[in-house]
Design a protein around this motif. Structure first.
Motif, PDB file in Angstrom:
ATOM      1  N   ILE A  77      12.156 -42.595  20.484  1.00  0.00           N
ATOM      2  CA  ILE A  77      11.711 -42.451  21.841  1.00  0.00           C
ATOM      3  C   ILE A  77      12.384 -41.451  22.550  1.00  0.00           C
ATOM      4  O   ILE A  77      12.004 -40.525  23.170  1.00  0.00           O
ATOM      5  N   ASP A  78      13.932 -41.417  22.552  1.00  0.00           N
ATOM      6  CA  ASP A  78      14.614 -40.723  23.126  1.00  0.00           C
ATOM      7  C   ASP A  78      14.445 -39.253  22.471  1.00  0.00           C
ATOM      8  O   ASP A  78      14.622 -38.269  23.386  1.00  0.00           O
ATOM      9  N   GLU A  79      14.473 -39.102  21.265  1.00  0.00           N
ATOM     10  CA  GLU A  79      14.018 -37.706  20.569  1.00  0.00           C
ATOM     11  C   GLU A  79      12.784 -37.156  21.283  1.00  0.00           C
ATOM     12  O   GLU A  79      12.717 -36.038  21.529  1.00  0.00           O
ATOM     13  N   LEU A  80      11.626 -37.983  21.349  1.00  0.00           N
ATOM     14  CA  LEU A  80      10.454 -37.356  21.864  1.00  0.00           C
ATOM     15  C   LEU A  80      10.679 -37.138  23.341  1.00  0.00           C
ATOM     16  O   LEU A  80       9.987 -36.050  23.757  1.00  0.00           O
ATOM     17  N   GLU A  81      11.177 -37.677  23.911  1.00  0.00           N
ATOM     18  CA  GLU A  81      11.543 -37.471  25.401  1.00  0.00           C
ATOM     19  C   GLU A  81      12.201 -36.100  25.806  1.00  0.00           C
ATOM     20  O   GLU A  81      11.803 -35.298  26.370  1.00  0.00           O
ATOM     21  N   ARG A  82      13.062 -35.723  24.719  1.00  0.00           N
ATOM     22  CA  ARG A  82      13.817 -34.701  24.964  1.00  0.00           C
ATOM     23  C   ARG A  82      13.050 -33.397  24.285  1.00  0.00           C
ATOM     24  O   ARG A  82      13.069 -32.518  24.911  1.00  0.00           O
ATOM     25  N   GLU A  83      12.074 -33.683  23.468  1.00  0.00           N
ATOM     26  CA  GLU A  83      11.064 -32.568  22.749  1.00  0.00           C
ATOM     27  C   GLU A  83      10.138 -32.421  23.995  1.00  0.00           C
ATOM     28  O   GLU A  83       9.832 -31.054  24.113  1.00  0.00           O
ATOM     29  N   ASN A  84       9.818 -33.457  24.664  1.00  0.00           N
ATOM     30  CA  ASN A  84       8.703 -32.927  25.943  1.00  0.00           C
ATOM     31  C   ASN A  84       9.350 -32.507  27.043  1.00  0.00           C
ATOM     32  O   ASN A  84       8.814 -31.576  27.796  1.00  0.00           O
ATOM     33  N   LYS A  85      10.716 -32.761  27.320  1.00  0.00           N
ATOM     34  CA  LYS A  85      11.246 -32.053  28.235  1.00  0.00           C
ATOM     35  C   LYS A  85      11.265 -30.460  28.022  1.00  0.00           C
ATOM     36  O   LYS A  85      11.032 -29.706  28.760  1.00  0.00           O
ATOM     37  N   LYS A  86      11.892 -30.300  26.718  1.00  0.00           N
ATOM     38  CA  LYS A  86      11.686 -28.924  26.255  1.00  0.00           C
ATOM     39  C   LYS A  86      10.529 -28.098  26.329  1.00  0.00           C
ATOM     40  O   LYS A  86      10.405 -27.028  26.815  1.00  0.00           O
ATOM     41  N   LEU A  87       9.500 -28.990  26.010  1.00  0.00           N
ATOM     42  CA  LEU A  87       8.223 -28.305  25.971  1.00  0.00           C
ATOM     43  C   LEU A  87       7.763 -27.879  27.344  1.00  0.00           C
ATOM     44  O   LEU A  87       7.156 -26.895  27.551  1.00  0.00           O
ATOM     45  N   ARG A  88       8.029 -28.924  28.314  1.00  0.00           N
ATOM     46  CA  ARG A  88       7.730 -28.692  29.615  1.00  0.00           C
ATOM     47  C   ARG A  88       8.547 -27.598  30.346  1.00  0.00           C
ATOM     48  O   ARG A  88       7.862 -26.764  31.023  1.00  0.00           O
ATOM     49  N   SER A  89       9.739 -27.428  30.004  1.00  0.00           N
ATOM     50  CA  SER A  89      10.363 -26.189  30.529  1.00  0.00           C
ATOM     51  C   SER A  89      10.012 -24.973  29.848  1.00  0.00           C
ATOM     52  O   SER A  89       9.980 -23.943  30.640  1.00  0.00           O
ATOM     53  N   ARG A  90       9.564 -24.871  28.525  1.00  0.00           N
ATOM     54  CA  ARG A  90       9.097 -23.703  28.308  1.00  0.00           C
ATOM     55  C   ARG A  90       8.003 -23.488  28.751  1.00  0.00           C
ATOM     56  O   ARG A  90       7.337 -22.114  28.903  1.00  0.00           O
ATOM     57  N   LEU A  91       6.692 -24.496  29.140  1.00  0.00           N
ATOM     58  CA  LEU A  91       5.581 -23.973  29.529  1.00  0.00           C
ATOM     59  C   LEU A  91       5.850 -23.430  30.960  1.00  0.00           C
ATOM     60  O   LEU A  91       5.311 -22.510  31.326  1.00  0.00           O
ATOM     61  N   GLU A  92       6.639 -24.112  31.838  1.00  0.00           N
ATOM     62  CA  GLU A  92       6.689 -23.750  33.106  1.00  0.00           C
ATOM     63  C   GLU A  92       7.517 -22.220  33.153  1.00  0.00           C
ATOM     64  O   GLU A  92       7.213 -21.401  33.972  1.00  0.00           O
ATOM     65  N   ALA A  93       8.381 -21.888  32.042  1.00  0.00           N
ATOM     66  CA  ALA A  93       8.957 -20.590  32.043  1.00  0.00           C
ATOM     67  C   ALA A  93       7.792 -19.627  31.706  1.00  0.00           C
ATOM     68  O   ALA A  93       7.772 -18.680  32.246  1.00  0.00           O
ATOM     69  N   ARG A  94       7.023 -19.969  30.851  1.00  0.00           N
ATOM     70  CA  ARG A  94       6.082 -18.990  30.730  1.00  0.00           C
ATOM     71  C   ARG A  94       4.961 -18.727  31.540  1.00  0.00           C
ATOM     72  O   ARG A  94       4.610 -17.604  31.983  1.00  0.00           O
ATOM     73  N   ASP A  95       4.576 -20.039  32.577  1.00  0.00           N
ATOM     74  CA  ASP A  95       3.948 -19.573  33.580  1.00  0.00           C
ATOM     75  C   ASP A  95       4.642 -18.830  34.704  1.00  0.00           C
ATOM     76  O   ASP A  95       3.973 -17.850  35.382  1.00  0.00           O
ATOM     77  N   ARG A  96       5.948 -18.871  34.828  1.00  0.00           N
ATOM     78  CA  ARG A  96       6.808 -18.090  35.902  1.00  0.00           C
ATOM     79  C   ARG A  96       6.419 -16.665  35.432  1.00  0.00           C
ATOM     80  O   ARG A  96       6.328 -15.730  36.051  1.00  0.00           O
ATOM     81  N   ASP A  97       6.916 -16.580  33.965  1.00  0.00           N
ATOM     82  CA  ASP A  97       6.745 -14.985  33.321  1.00  0.00           C
ATOM     83  C   ASP A  97       5.515 -14.592  33.736  1.00  0.00           C
ATOM     84  O   ASP A  97       5.355 -13.115  34.041  1.00  0.00           O
ATOM     85  N   ASP A  98       4.594 -15.214  33.613  1.00  0.00           N
ATOM     86  CA  ASP A  98       3.090 -14.759  33.752  1.00  0.00           C
ATOM     87  C   ASP A  98       2.730 -14.378  35.065  1.00  0.00           C
ATOM     88  O   ASP A  98       2.254 -13.342  35.244  1.00  0.00           O
ATOM     89  N   GLU A  99       3.255 -15.636  35.971  1.00  0.00           N
ATOM     90  CA  GLU A  99       3.075 -14.883  37.310  1.00  0.00           C
ATOM     91  C   GLU A  99       3.758 -13.704  37.842  1.00  0.00           C
ATOM     92  O   GLU A  99       3.342 -12.843  38.566  1.00  0.00           O
ATOM     93  N   GLN A 100       5.050 -13.894  37.553  1.00  0.00           N
ATOM     94  CA  GLN A 100       5.870 -12.559  37.678  1.00  0.00           C
ATOM     95  C   GLN A 100       5.227 -11.168  37.276  1.00  0.00           C
ATOM     96  O   GLN A 100       5.356 -10.200  37.919  1.00  0.00           O
ATOM     97  N   ALA A 101       4.876 -11.238  36.178  1.00  0.00           N
ATOM     98  CA  ALA A 101       4.111 -10.134  35.644  1.00  0.00           C
ATOM     99  C   ALA A 101       2.891  -9.549  36.271  1.00  0.00           C
ATOM    100  O   ALA A 101       2.803  -8.479  36.379  1.00  0.00           O
ATOM    101  N   GLY A 102       2.306 -10.601  36.614  1.00  0.00           N
ATOM    102  CA  GLY A 102       1.205 -10.127  37.671  1.00  0.00           C
ATOM    103  C   GLY A 102       1.506  -9.664  38.872  1.00  0.00           C
ATOM    104  O   GLY A 102       0.929  -8.698  39.272  1.00  0.00           O
TER     105      GLY A 102
END
Length: 314
Positions: A77-102
């Protein structure tokens, strides 16, 4: 006494002989009636004992398995939570990158249409070290060619001007600052005036006031305002969209005509901006402005006149 021992030895011998016989018979192929019956009798005799032992041992066995599985499940469970946190961070970073590129694309579009040479930058803080509320700090400075009194824009229009430039950062006074004043001109007109900042409006949004120099000149809601500029392109280069007249103020003072102006740039969510390090060779006039929504409305009304049924002739 001796007779009792002899009987026990006799019974033991008989049982051993029967056991050997059953083993020999059970090893043969097929279902022999003798062994089947014996096996059935044994099952009947020992099944209650076996079931009782299983019933007593089952809770202990389940508890033992649960204790063994609990640490592994918790770690998973701890491992899955860490993976989900990393995934959310990557998605947020990608969204920010897309927004800044626009935002960068819009900034480059504006600078290209106006003929402005810009240095792209990011806003770092909303408040300066001196506590002024209507300033932002940029991550570019003198090393990037930024100097005081340079115009700052984003993809929508005027943001403000550089008030101080350090080696690696610069401070920008927003156009909505109470001490800000910008020479301005109405779109499709030679009527000029001044834009003054009003710090923050009651609703928390930036506010501007436009004052016409010619008190007889007319202005209406929806009219757009651009920077007037100067020969030195400082502090503001010409042709940058400032905002749109939201309300013409009725005053008893016949010596001035004023209006409330909504800024073209959303100054509450600044991120990617550009410092104009070199102005245009000639005034771009109104070419930096996007298409006027009122023209689009008029064109749409012409295509669909009031009362038109669209059903054709009968």
């Amino acid at each position: 006494m001796r007779g009792g021992a002899s009987r026990r030895r006799l019974v033991l011998g008989v049982l051993l002989a029967v056991s050997v016989a059953l083993l020999v018979l059970d090893s043969r192929e097929g279902n022999d009636p003798v062994t089947s019956g014996a096996r059935a009798a044994g099952d009947m005799a020992f099944h209650p004992i076996s079931a009782g032992v299983s019933a007593v041992a089952a809770p202990i066995d389940d508890s033992y398995r649960a204790l063994r599985a609990a640490p592994a499940a918790s770690e998973r469970i701890d491992e899955l939570e860490r993976e989900n946190k990393k995934l959310r961070s990557r998605l947020e970073a990608r969204d920010r990158d897309d927004e800044q590129a626009g935002e960068l694309d819009e900034l480059l579009r504006l600078s290209g249409m106006g003929g402005y040479e810009i240095v792209p930058a990011h806003t770092v803080t909303r408040m300066s070290s001196s506590g002024e509320a209507e300033v932002v700090t940029l991550d570019v400075g003198k090393r990037d060619g930024v100097r005081a009194d340079m115009t700052v824009v984003n993809g929508d229009g005027l943001v403000g001007r550089v008030s101080r430039a350090q080696a690696h950062t610069s401070t920008v006074m927003l156009v909505t600052d109470g001490s800000s004043a910008v020479g301005a001109r109405m779109e499709d007109s030679s009527e000029i005036g001044a834009i003054d900042g009003q710090a923050r409006a009651v609703d928390g949004s930036g506010a501007l006031t436009f004052t016409l120099m010619d008190t007889k000149a007319r202005m209406h809601e929806g009219d757009r305002i651009v920077t007037l500029g100067s020969h030195e392109n400082r502090p503001y280069v010409p042709g940058v969209p400032i905002g749109t007249i939201a309300e013409v103020e009725e005053t008893s003072d016949a010596l001035q005509r004023t209006a409330r102006v909504a800024p073209a740039a959303d100054l509450s969510t600044l991120d990617v901006v550009g410092v104009v390090v070199a102005g245009p060779e000639e005034d771009p006039r109104d070419s930096v402005l996007p298409p006027d929504p009122r023209d689009e409305d008029e064109a749409d009304a012409a295509r669909h006149p009031t009362g038109e049924t669209g059903g054709g002739e009968h």
